[in-house]
Design a protein around this motif. Structure first.
Motif, PDB file in Angstrom:
ATOM      1  N   ALA A 284       0.831  -1.205   0.000  1.00  0.00           N
ATOM      2  CA  ALA A 284       0.000   0.000   0.000  1.00  0.00           C
ATOM      3  C   ALA A 284       0.867   1.258   0.000  1.00  0.00           C
ATOM      4  CB  ALA A 284      -0.928  -0.007   1.208  1.00  0.00           C
ATOM      5  N   TYR A 285       1.950   1.225   0.775  1.00  0.00           N
ATOM      6  CA  TYR A 285       2.856   2.378   0.801  1.00  0.00           C
ATOM      7  C   TYR A 285       3.480   2.592  -0.578  1.00  0.00           C
ATOM      8  CZ  TYR A 285       6.718   5.443   2.039  1.00  0.00           C
ATOM      9  OH  TYR A 285       7.597   6.504   2.092  1.00  0.00           O
ATOM     10  N   ALA A 286       3.891   1.501  -1.226  1.00  0.00           N
ATOM     11  CA  ALA A 286       4.485   1.612  -2.566  1.00  0.00           C
ATOM     12  C   ALA A 286       3.468   2.167  -3.561  1.00  0.00           C
ATOM     13  CB  ALA A 286       4.986   0.243  -3.025  1.00  0.00           C
ATOM     14  N   ALA A 287       2.194   1.757  -3.442  1.00  0.00           N
ATOM     15  CA  ALA A 287       1.148   2.267  -4.335  1.00  0.00           C
ATOM     16  C   ALA A 287       0.910   3.751  -4.092  1.00  0.00           C
ATOM     17  CB  ALA A 287      -0.144   1.480  -4.116  1.00  0.00           C
ATOM     18  N   ALA A 288       0.922   4.171  -2.818  1.00  0.00           N
ATOM     19  CA  ALA A 288       0.737   5.594  -2.509  1.00  0.00           C
ATOM     20  C   ALA A 288       1.909   6.419  -3.028  1.00  0.00           C
ATOM     21  CB  ALA A 288       0.578   5.767  -1.005  1.00  0.00           C
ATOM     22  N   GLU A 289       3.119   5.900  -2.882  1.00  0.00           N
ATOM     23  CA  GLU A 289       4.300   6.595  -3.388  1.00  0.00           C
ATOM     24  C   GLU A 289       4.258   6.701  -4.915  1.00  0.00           C
ATOM     25  OE1 GLU A 289       7.900   8.647  -3.090  1.00  0.00           O
ATOM     26  OE2 GLU A 289       6.441   8.087  -1.544  1.00  0.00           O
ATOM     27  N   GLU A 290       3.775   5.658  -5.568  1.00  0.00           N
ATOM     28  CA  GLU A 290       3.633   5.695  -7.031  1.00  0.00           C
ATOM     29  C   GLU A 290       2.631   6.768  -7.440  1.00  0.00           C
ATOM     30  OE1 GLU A 290       2.651   2.678 -10.789  1.00  0.00           O
ATOM     31  OE2 GLU A 290       2.148   2.088  -8.736  1.00  0.00           O
ATOM     32  N   LEU A 291       1.539   6.880  -6.709  1.00  0.00           N
ATOM     33  CA  LEU A 291       0.571   7.945  -6.980  1.00  0.00           C
ATOM     34  C   LEU A 291       1.234   9.318  -6.865  1.00  0.00           C
ATOM     35  CD1 LEU A 291      -2.662   6.733  -5.101  1.00  0.00           C
ATOM     36  CD2 LEU A 291      -2.441   7.108  -7.556  1.00  0.00           C
ATOM     37  N   ARG A 292       1.960   9.517  -5.790  1.00  0.00           N
ATOM     38  CA  ARG A 292       2.598  10.826  -5.571  1.00  0.00           C
ATOM     39  C   ARG A 292       3.562  11.161  -6.708  1.00  0.00           C
ATOM     40  NH1 ARG A 292       7.242  12.902  -3.934  1.00  0.00           N
ATOM     41  NH2 ARG A 292       8.198  10.847  -3.715  1.00  0.00           N
ATOM     42  N   LEU A 293       4.391  10.211  -7.097  1.00  0.00           N
ATOM     43  CA  LEU A 293       5.391  10.461  -8.135  1.00  0.00           C
ATOM     44  C   LEU A 293       4.738  10.715  -9.491  1.00  0.00           C
ATOM     45  CD1 LEU A 293       8.043   7.740  -7.170  1.00  0.00           C
ATOM     46  CD2 LEU A 293       8.241  10.222  -6.872  1.00  0.00           C
ATOM     47  N   ASN A 294       3.725   9.934  -9.828  1.00  0.00           N
ATOM     48  CA  ASN A 294       3.075  10.111 -11.133  1.00  0.00           C
ATOM     49  C   ASN A 294       2.312  11.431 -11.214  1.00  0.00           C
ATOM     50  OD1 ASN A 294       3.000   7.590 -13.163  1.00  0.00           O
ATOM     51  ND2 ASN A 294       3.270   6.839 -11.063  1.00  0.00           N
ATOM     52  N   ILE A 295       1.684  11.829 -10.124  1.00  0.00           N
ATOM     53  CA  ILE A 295       0.978  13.119 -10.119  1.00  0.00           C
ATOM     54  C   ILE A 295       1.981  14.256 -10.241  1.00  0.00           C
ATOM     55  CG2 ILE A 295      -0.418  14.668  -8.704  1.00  0.00           C
ATOM     56  CD1 ILE A 295      -1.820  12.155  -7.596  1.00  0.00           C
ATOM     57  N   ALA A 296       3.120  14.161  -9.553  1.00  0.00           N
ATOM     58  CA  ALA A 296       4.137  15.216  -9.628  1.00  0.00           C
ATOM     59  C   ALA A 296       4.750  15.309 -11.017  1.00  0.00           C
ATOM     60  CB  ALA A 296       5.231  14.950  -8.590  1.00  0.00           C
ATOM     61  N   ALA A 297       4.742  14.189 -11.776  1.00  0.00           N
ATOM     62  CA  ALA A 297       5.348  14.178 -13.112  1.00  0.00           C
ATOM     63  C   ALA A 297       4.402  14.691 -14.191  1.00  0.00           C
ATOM     64  CB  ALA A 297       5.805  12.765 -13.447  1.00  0.00           C
ATOM     65  N   MET A 298       3.141  14.936 -13.854  1.00  0.00           N
ATOM     66  CA  MET A 298       2.185  15.413 -14.851  1.00  0.00           C
ATOM     67  C   MET A 298       2.515  16.842 -15.282  1.00  0.00           C
ATOM     68  SD  MET A 298      -1.310  13.967 -13.063  1.00  0.00           S
ATOM     69  CE  MET A 298      -2.379  14.768 -14.269  1.00  0.00           C
ATOM     70  N   GLU A 299       2.201  17.163 -16.530  1.00  0.00           N
ATOM     71  CA  GLU A 299       2.432  18.509 -17.058  1.00  0.00           C
ATOM     72  C   GLU A 299       1.116  19.279 -17.083  1.00  0.00           C
ATOM     73  OE1 GLU A 299       4.283  18.203 -20.830  1.00  0.00           O
ATOM     74  OE2 GLU A 299       6.132  17.289 -20.059  1.00  0.00           O
ATOM     75  N   GLY A 304       0.775  27.426 -15.869  1.00  0.00           N
ATOM     76  CA  GLY A 304       2.123  27.978 -15.855  1.00  0.00           C
ATOM     77  C   GLY A 304       3.207  26.947 -16.011  1.00  0.00           C
ATOM     78  N   GLY A 305       2.859  25.718 -16.318  1.00  0.00           N
ATOM     79  CA  GLY A 305       3.854  24.666 -16.488  1.00  0.00           C
ATOM     80  C   GLY A 305       4.476  24.192 -15.199  1.00  0.00           C
ATOM     81  N   LYS A 306       3.974  24.658 -14.079  1.00  0.00           N
ATOM     82  CA  LYS A 306       4.527  24.247 -12.791  1.00  0.00           C
ATOM     83  C   LYS A 306       3.933  22.914 -12.369  1.00  0.00           C
ATOM     84  CE  LYS A 306       5.136  29.042 -11.304  1.00  0.00           C
ATOM     85  NZ  LYS A 306       4.778  30.070 -10.294  1.00  0.00           N
ATOM     86  N   PRO A 307       4.729  22.075 -11.699  1.00  0.00           N
ATOM     87  CA  PRO A 307       4.200  20.770 -11.272  1.00  0.00           C
ATOM     88  C   PRO A 307       3.156  20.925 -10.175  1.00  0.00           C
ATOM     89  CG  PRO A 307       6.395  21.130 -10.356  1.00  0.00           C
ATOM     90  CD  PRO A 307       6.150  22.252 -11.327  1.00  0.00           C
ATOM     91  N   ILE A 308       2.192  20.010 -10.198  1.00  0.00           N
ATOM     92  CA  ILE A 308       1.171  19.930  -9.158  1.00  0.00           C
ATOM     93  C   ILE A 308       1.514  18.712  -8.302  1.00  0.00           C
ATOM     94  CG2 ILE A 308      -1.275  19.638  -8.656  1.00  0.00           C
ATOM     95  CD1 ILE A 308      -0.645  22.284  -9.971  1.00  0.00           C
ATOM     96  N   THR A 309       1.693  18.943  -7.015  1.00  0.00           N
ATOM     97  CA  THR A 309       2.081  17.845  -6.129  1.00  0.00           C
ATOM     98  C   THR A 309       0.984  17.574  -5.098  1.00  0.00           C
ATOM     99  OG1 THR A 309       3.197  19.329  -4.582  1.00  0.00           O
ATOM    100  CG2 THR A 309       4.512  18.412  -6.397  1.00  0.00           C
ATOM    101  N   VAL A 310       1.089  16.399  -4.451  1.00  0.00           N
ATOM    102  CA  VAL A 310       0.125  16.041  -3.414  1.00  0.00           C
ATOM    103  C   VAL A 310       0.872  15.568  -2.178  1.00  0.00           C
ATOM    104  CG1 VAL A 310      -1.727  15.426  -5.015  1.00  0.00           C
ATOM    105  CG2 VAL A 310      -0.076  13.676  -4.312  1.00  0.00           C
ATOM    106  N   SER A 311       0.245  15.788  -1.040  1.00  0.00           N
ATOM    107  CA  SER A 311       0.725  15.244   0.227  1.00  0.00           C
ATOM    108  C   SER A 311      -0.218  14.132   0.644  1.00  0.00           C
ATOM    109  CB  SER A 311       0.771  16.331   1.298  1.00  0.00           C
ATOM    110  OG  SER A 311       1.654  17.374   0.916  1.00  0.00           O
ATOM    111  N   ILE A 312       0.346  13.017   1.077  1.00  0.00           N
ATOM    112  CA  ILE A 312      -0.466  11.824   1.342  1.00  0.00           C
ATOM    113  C   ILE A 312      -0.235  11.331   2.766  1.00  0.00           C
ATOM    114  CG2 ILE A 312      -0.973   9.447   0.637  1.00  0.00           C
ATOM    115  CD1 ILE A 312       0.057  10.143  -2.142  1.00  0.00           C
ATOM    116  N   GLY A 313      -1.339  11.066   3.456  1.00  0.00           N
ATOM    117  CA  GLY A 313      -1.278  10.393   4.740  1.00  0.00           C
ATOM    118  C   GLY A 313      -1.817   8.987   4.599  1.00  0.00           C
ATOM    119  N   LEU A 314      -1.108   7.990   5.124  1.00  0.00           N
ATOM    120  CA  LEU A 314      -1.473   6.589   4.940  1.00  0.00           C
ATOM    121  C   LEU A 314      -1.517   5.898   6.304  1.00  0.00           C
ATOM    122  CD1 LEU A 314      -1.901   4.162   2.941  1.00  0.00           C
ATOM    123  CD2 LEU A 314       0.579   3.808   3.086  1.00  0.00           C
ATOM    124  N   CYS A 315      -2.574   5.091   6.511  1.00  0.00           N
ATOM    125  CA  CYS A 315      -2.706   4.369   7.775  1.00  0.00           C
ATOM    126  C   CYS A 315      -3.141   2.926   7.512  1.00  0.00           C
ATOM    127  CB  CYS A 315      -3.714   5.061   8.681  1.00  0.00           C
ATOM    128  SG  CYS A 315      -3.940   4.249  10.290  1.00  0.00           S
TER     129      CYS A 315
END
Length: 358
Positions: A284-299, A304-315
């Motif tokens: 689950a942690y690896a899946a959440a990390e994959e989500l974060r990385l893929n969202i940050a890599a979106m254009e 303004g061409g700036k990356p959109i990032t997310v913060s994730i809490g996992l339990c």
């Protein structure tokens, strides 16, 4: 053809019983009863016609209806010649071909068979029966009237059957339409209109059901809450329509990355939730990390061409915690991810360590 075989079988049995009885009488007939070979010839022709039609129907898929019609005419008129001297009302056998139209529910075929039967029996009557047997004209007219009535009744049955079929088709379509409308309504009630993910209400309903499975069957479950970083700045800088585009794209990315057994929802505003099931905590942690990385890599050129990032809490759900405790731990982990620099995945266990050193 099965119906014709049954009729022919009983006719042959009846003839055999008549021949074996002592009550046979001399009658007038077109076939001349003193020449029994004519009766035998008619019966043989009936069997030959039946067997020929049966072989045709079994050997090819072409012209089935035409073969049945032709066979019906041959058999019915040969049966008439055989039965007519001994059975009153033997003309009823001539109605058998018309019944074929009823079997196929074919109005056009009914018209053709009805007209042909009227004309053909007229030729039989004036060519043979009136000349050789001196049958009265009234009998001919009565038989022709029976033909007309039988055709009219068959026509009414076909029309009524079609009306019933159309009515059933309309009912079926109406029921299908209602089912589709109900399915669409249910989907609209469960789906967030902007992102296409499940909405807040459906998320909680599904989570409650899964937690019951966790407690009763030991189902593994992890909850991830994630928030788009600096989303208010995106709305203020580029407008709400750009903010909506960001939400749609992030939601689409989430939907494309989660597993078939996972569940994603728009929890509210720029906040999303994902329920991971049937995974270990590390998966689950690896899946959440994959989500974060893929969202940050979106254009996002419109932002303004700036990356959109997310913060994730996992339990990781612990038996006995219940929904409220699960949300409290996950929300604290999300808060820690935001507080420690954003664009990160923080687990509830990591958050405990962070808080202990704060």
């Amino acid at each position: 053809m099965t119906g014709y075989w049954i009729i022919v079988f009983f006719m042959l049995v009846a003839q055999l019983l008549f021949v074996l009885s002592d009550s046979a009488v001399e009658v007038r007939t077109v076939l001349i009863p003193t020449k029994g070979h004519l009766f035998i010839g008619c019966n043989l022709m009936i069997l030959i016609a039946m067997m020929t039609a049966e072989m045709w129907l079994r050997s090819t898929l072409l012209y089935h209806k035409q073969v049945v019609v032709v066979c019906g005419f041959i058999v019915s008129y040969l049966m008439y010649f055989v039965l007519e001297p001994f059975v009153d009302g033997a003309q009823m056998t001539l109605m058998l071909p018309i019944m074929i139209a009823l079997i196929y529910f074919d109005q056009r075929l009914l018209g053709v068979l009805g007209a042909f039967s009227l004309l053909f029996y007229g030729g039989i009557y004036f060519g043979l029966e009136r000349r050789m047997l001196e049958k009265p004209l009234l009998e001919f007219l009565m038989v022709e009237c029976v033909f007309i009535v039988f055709v009219a009744m068959t026509q009414a049955v076909i029309i009524r059957a079609r009306e019933v079929r159309e009515h059933l088709e309309q009912l079926t379509k109406s029921e299908q339409g209602l089912l589709v409308e109900r399915a669409i309504s249910d989907k609209l009630l469960k789906i967030d209109a902007l992102t296409g993910l499940y909405n807040h209400k459906t998320f909680h309903e599904y989570l409650v059901s899964l937690l019951e499975q966790c407690e009763s069957n030991g189902l593994r479950l992890q909850l991830a809450l994630f928030d788009i970083d600096n989303f208010k700045r995106v709305n203020d800088t580029y407008g709400h329509w750009v903010g909506d585009l960001v939400l749609k794209e992030v939601a689409a990315k989430v939907g494309s990355l989660i597993g078939l057994n996972d569940f994603a929802a728009r929890y509210g505003g720029e906040e999303f939730a994902v329920i991971f099931t049937d995974k270990s905590f590390h998966e689950a942690y690896a899946a959440a990390e994959e989500l974060r990385l893929n969202i940050a890599a979106m254009e996002h050129p419109y932002a303004g061409g700036k990356p959109i990032t997310v913060s994730i809490g996992l339990c990781d759900y612990q038996l006995g915690d219940g929904k409220e405790m699960l949300f409290r731990k996950t929300d604290h982990a999300l808060y820690a991810a935001k507080r420690t620099g954003k664009n990160a995945v923080v687990t509830a266990s990591m958050n405990d360590n962070i808080l202990s050193y704060a």
